[in-house]
Write a protein that holds these residues in place. Sequence first.
Motif, PDB file in Angstrom:
ATOM      1  N   SER A  86       0.641  -1.237   0.106  1.00 58.19           N
ATOM      2  CA  SER A  86      -0.045   0.025   0.059  1.00 58.19           C
ATOM      3  C   SER A  86       0.974   1.223  -0.129  1.00 58.19           C
ATOM      4  O   SER A  86       1.655   1.283   0.295  1.00 58.19           O
ATOM      5  CB  SER A  86      -0.887   0.038   1.347  1.00 58.19           C
ATOM      6  N   LYS A  87       0.059   2.432  -0.090  1.00 58.25           N
ATOM      7  CA  LYS A  87       0.983   3.689  -0.281  1.00 58.25           C
ATOM      8  C   LYS A  87       1.327   4.044   1.470  1.00 58.25           C
ATOM      9  O   LYS A  87       2.518   4.690   1.453  1.00 58.25           O
ATOM     10  CB  LYS A  87       0.085   4.716  -0.792  1.00 58.25           C
ATOM     11  N   CYS A  88       0.316   3.619   2.329  1.00 59.78           N
ATOM     12  CA  CYS A  88       0.801   3.974   3.595  1.00 59.78           C
ATOM     13  C   CYS A  88       0.132   2.717   4.599  1.00 59.78           C
ATOM     14  O   CYS A  88      -0.759   2.087   4.121  1.00 59.78           O
ATOM     15  CB  CYS A  88      -0.036   5.200   4.227  1.00 59.78           C
ATOM     16  N   MET A  89       1.132   2.596   5.570  1.00 58.41           N
ATOM     17  CA  MET A  89       0.808   1.417   6.531  1.00 58.41           C
ATOM     18  C   MET A  89       0.460   1.922   7.890  1.00 58.41           C
ATOM     19  O   MET A  89       1.433   2.606   8.396  1.00 58.41           O
ATOM     20  CB  MET A  89       1.727   0.356   6.346  1.00 58.41           C
ATOM     21  N   ILE A  90      -0.326   1.309   8.628  1.00 54.81           N
ATOM     22  CA  ILE A  90      -0.615   1.654  10.065  1.00 54.81           C
ATOM     23  C   ILE A  90      -0.623   0.459  10.715  1.00 54.81           C
ATOM     24  O   ILE A  90      -1.437  -0.402  10.412  1.00 54.81           O
ATOM     25  CB  ILE A  90      -1.833   2.555  10.271  1.00 54.81           C
ATOM     26  N   ILE A  91       0.194   0.256  11.655  1.00 54.11           N
ATOM     27  CA  ILE A  91      -0.078  -0.933  12.849  1.00 54.11           C
ATOM     28  C   ILE A  91      -0.597  -0.377  14.207  1.00 54.11           C
ATOM     29  O   ILE A  91      -0.066   0.530  14.697  1.00 54.11           O
ATOM     30  CB  ILE A  91       1.292  -1.538  13.030  1.00 54.11           C
ATOM     31  N   CYS A  92      -1.964  -0.474  14.460  1.00 52.38           N
ATOM     32  CA  CYS A  92      -2.677  -0.245  15.390  1.00 52.38           C
ATOM     33  C   CYS A  92      -3.742  -1.260  15.962  1.00 52.38           C
ATOM     34  O   CYS A  92      -4.646  -1.645  15.108  1.00 52.38           O
ATOM     35  CB  CYS A  92      -3.442   1.125  14.800  1.00 52.38           C
ATOM     36  N   PRO A  93      -3.559  -1.567  17.161  1.00 47.99           N
ATOM     37  CA  PRO A  93      -2.368  -1.252  18.010  1.00 47.99           C
ATOM     38  C   PRO A  93      -1.157  -2.187  17.623  1.00 47.99           C
ATOM     39  O   PRO A  93      -1.161  -3.256  17.134  1.00 47.99           O
ATOM     40  CB  PRO A  93      -2.682  -1.641  19.444  1.00 47.99           C
ATOM     41  N   ALA A  94       0.085  -1.540  18.081  1.00 54.82           N
ATOM     42  CA  ALA A  94       1.238  -2.341  17.664  1.00 54.82           C
ATOM     43  C   ALA A  94       1.606  -2.962  18.823  1.00 54.82           C
ATOM     44  O   ALA A  94       2.034  -2.146  19.849  1.00 54.82           O
ATOM     45  CB  ALA A  94       2.268  -1.388  17.084  1.00 54.82           C
ATOM     46  N   SER A  95       2.111  -3.986  19.021  1.00 57.85           N
ATOM     47  CA  SER A  95       2.719  -4.682  20.169  1.00 57.85           C
ATOM     48  C   SER A  95       4.141  -4.392  20.311  1.00 57.85           C
ATOM     49  O   SER A  95       4.928  -4.223  19.111  1.00 57.85           O
ATOM     50  CB  SER A  95       2.384  -6.324  20.153  1.00 57.85           C
TER      51      SER A  95
ATOM     52  N   LEU B 100       3.632 -11.756   8.628  1.00 60.79           N
ATOM     53  CA  LEU B 100       3.268 -10.882   7.639  1.00 60.79           C
ATOM     54  C   LEU B 100       3.178  -9.012   7.925  1.00 60.79           C
ATOM     55  O   LEU B 100       3.658  -8.209   7.077  1.00 60.79           O
ATOM     56  CB  LEU B 100       1.977 -10.918   6.853  1.00 60.79           C
ATOM     57  N   VAL B 101       2.999  -8.925   9.109  1.00 61.79           N
ATOM     58  CA  VAL B 101       3.023  -7.594   9.615  1.00 61.79           C
ATOM     59  C   VAL B 101       4.400  -7.049   9.703  1.00 61.79           C
ATOM     60  O   VAL B 101       4.597  -5.930   9.002  1.00 61.79           O
ATOM     61  CB  VAL B 101       2.450  -7.548  11.021  1.00 61.79           C
ATOM     62  N   SER B 102       5.481  -7.603  10.131  1.00 67.05           N
ATOM     63  CA  SER B 102       6.650  -7.144   9.943  1.00 67.05           C
ATOM     64  C   SER B 102       7.383  -6.968   8.534  1.00 67.05           C
ATOM     65  O   SER B 102       8.073  -6.370   8.301  1.00 67.05           O
ATOM     66  CB  SER B 102       7.849  -7.929  10.937  1.00 67.05           C
ATOM     67  N   ARG B 103       6.833  -8.377   7.827  1.00 64.40           N
ATOM     68  CA  ARG B 103       7.322  -8.310   6.359  1.00 64.40           C
ATOM     69  C   ARG B 103       6.942  -7.014   5.631  1.00 64.40           C
ATOM     70  O   ARG B 103       7.677  -6.143   4.899  1.00 64.40           O
ATOM     71  CB  ARG B 103       6.833  -9.497   5.963  1.00 64.40           C
ATOM     72  N   ALA B 104       5.584  -6.704   5.771  1.00 64.09           N
ATOM     73  CA  ALA B 104       5.049  -5.409   5.231  1.00 64.09           C
ATOM     74  C   ALA B 104       5.601  -4.338   5.369  1.00 64.09           C
ATOM     75  O   ALA B 104       5.801  -3.568   4.848  1.00 64.09           O
ATOM     76  CB  ALA B 104       3.357  -5.791   5.202  1.00 64.09           C
ATOM     77  N   ALA B 105       5.684  -4.211   6.711  1.00 62.37           N
ATOM     78  CA  ALA B 105       6.265  -3.061   7.493  1.00 62.37           C
ATOM     79  C   ALA B 105       7.700  -2.644   7.055  1.00 62.37           C
ATOM     80  O   ALA B 105       7.844  -1.513   6.534  1.00 62.37           O
ATOM     81  CB  ALA B 105       6.254  -2.926   9.116  1.00 62.37           C
ATOM     82  N   LEU B 106       8.459  -3.427   6.842  1.00 63.58           N
ATOM     83  CA  LEU B 106       9.778  -3.400   6.467  1.00 63.58           C
ATOM     84  C   LEU B 106       9.784  -3.104   4.982  1.00 63.58           C
ATOM     85  O   LEU B 106      10.579  -2.421   4.376  1.00 63.58           O
ATOM     86  CB  LEU B 106      10.671  -4.720   6.476  1.00 63.58           C
TER      87      LEU B 106
ATOM     88  N   LEU C   4      10.977   1.345   0.760  1.00 65.19           N
ATOM     89  CA  LEU C   4      10.380   2.138  -0.229  1.00 65.19           C
ATOM     90  C   LEU C   4      10.171   3.587   0.286  1.00 65.19           C
ATOM     91  O   LEU C   4       9.543   4.411  -0.483  1.00 65.19           O
ATOM     92  CB  LEU C   4       9.150   1.446  -0.824  1.00 65.19           C
ATOM     93  N   LYS C   5      10.494   4.013   1.695  1.00 64.86           N
ATOM     94  CA  LYS C   5      10.177   5.148   2.137  1.00 64.86           C
ATOM     95  C   LYS C   5       8.780   5.676   2.156  1.00 64.86           C
ATOM     96  O   LYS C   5       8.655   6.902   1.758  1.00 64.86           O
ATOM     97  CB  LYS C   5      11.329   6.303   1.528  1.00 64.86           C
ATOM     98  N   ARG C   6       8.068   4.699   2.359  1.00 66.89           N
ATOM     99  CA  ARG C   6       6.478   4.987   2.384  1.00 66.89           C
ATOM    100  C   ARG C   6       6.163   5.057   3.843  1.00 66.89           C
ATOM    101  O   ARG C   6       6.659   4.412   4.777  1.00 66.89           O
ATOM    102  CB  ARG C   6       5.865   3.766   1.837  1.00 66.89           C
ATOM    103  N   PRO C   7       5.123   5.931   4.081  1.00 72.49           N
ATOM    104  CA  PRO C   7       4.639   6.136   5.423  1.00 72.49           C
ATOM    105  C   PRO C   7       4.329   4.724   6.244  1.00 72.49           C
ATOM    106  O   PRO C   7       3.640   4.077   5.670  1.00 72.49           O
ATOM    107  CB  PRO C   7       3.656   7.308   5.396  1.00 72.49           C
ATOM    108  N   LEU C   8       5.011   4.792   7.204  1.00 70.46           N
ATOM    109  CA  LEU C   8       4.608   3.633   8.329  1.00 70.46           C
ATOM    110  C   LEU C   8       4.249   4.241   9.772  1.00 70.46           C
ATOM    111  O   LEU C   8       5.326   5.026  10.031  1.00 70.46           O
ATOM    112  CB  LEU C   8       5.970   2.588   8.590  1.00 70.46           C
ATOM    113  N   ILE C   9       3.037   4.048  10.356  1.00 69.83           N
ATOM    114  CA  ILE C   9       2.706   4.535  11.710  1.00 69.83           C
ATOM    115  C   ILE C   9       2.745   3.329  12.398  1.00 69.83           C
ATOM    116  O   ILE C   9       2.155   2.359  12.648  1.00 69.83           O
ATOM    117  CB  ILE C   9       1.374   5.173  11.596  1.00 69.83           C
ATOM    118  N   ILE C  10       3.391   3.369  13.630  1.00 62.13           N
ATOM    119  CA  ILE C  10       3.416   2.434  14.713  1.00 62.13           C
ATOM    120  C   ILE C  10       2.740   3.079  15.781  1.00 62.13           C
ATOM    121  O   ILE C  10       3.133   3.943  16.536  1.00 62.13           O
ATOM    122  CB  ILE C  10       4.892   2.354  15.041  1.00 62.13           C
TER     123      ILE C  10
END
Length: 199
Positions: A84-93, A108-114, A119-125
Amino acid sequence: MSCENISVALTGASGIIYGIKLLDAINKLNINIKGIIYSKGSIEVAKAEEGISEEDFIKILRKFGEIYDEDNFNSPLASSSNISKCMIICPASMKTVGLIANGIPMNLVSRAALAHLRLKRPLIIAFRETPLGTAELTNLLKISRYGGIIMPLSPGFYSNKSSINDMINFMIGKILDVLNIQNNFYRRWDPKSSSLEDS
């Protein structure tokens, strides 16, 4: 920052209602949800905190888009060519934070986040944990240095919140603010008049 499509991951931290409400908010704003990832821990927290069975939890998530469990590496979100263009992990353990901070694509969570960080896309933890020890603070700092956005789920008190739902909406609005998505999920402080004004 362009977030015409967003992926959301819900993990096993306390505050699963934040993730559910976030999905609902994004959906109401007519923003495409490219995929939803859920962990085993999120299922357990949904049961413990909200009394939501696994079956009902899956049904709730499915209302908002395609869903993938954390072990599904066949998901399109597993590939940096289809994230995706942006990823949000909510809530993040803190487990999830540790995996991302140390570059471990264990699920899959950590793989997608990495992939988003590469790619320097927004990732919100958006994490909810207290107190924080040196290990947790170090991992959060690492993610920040990699380009991730760190958002503790700690609502402020300047918007005259009167219910738990108000506090949840405050944080949902703050998350959307970070992505430059206009919203009115909370009342904003007006420093000129020292009063509150509707957003």
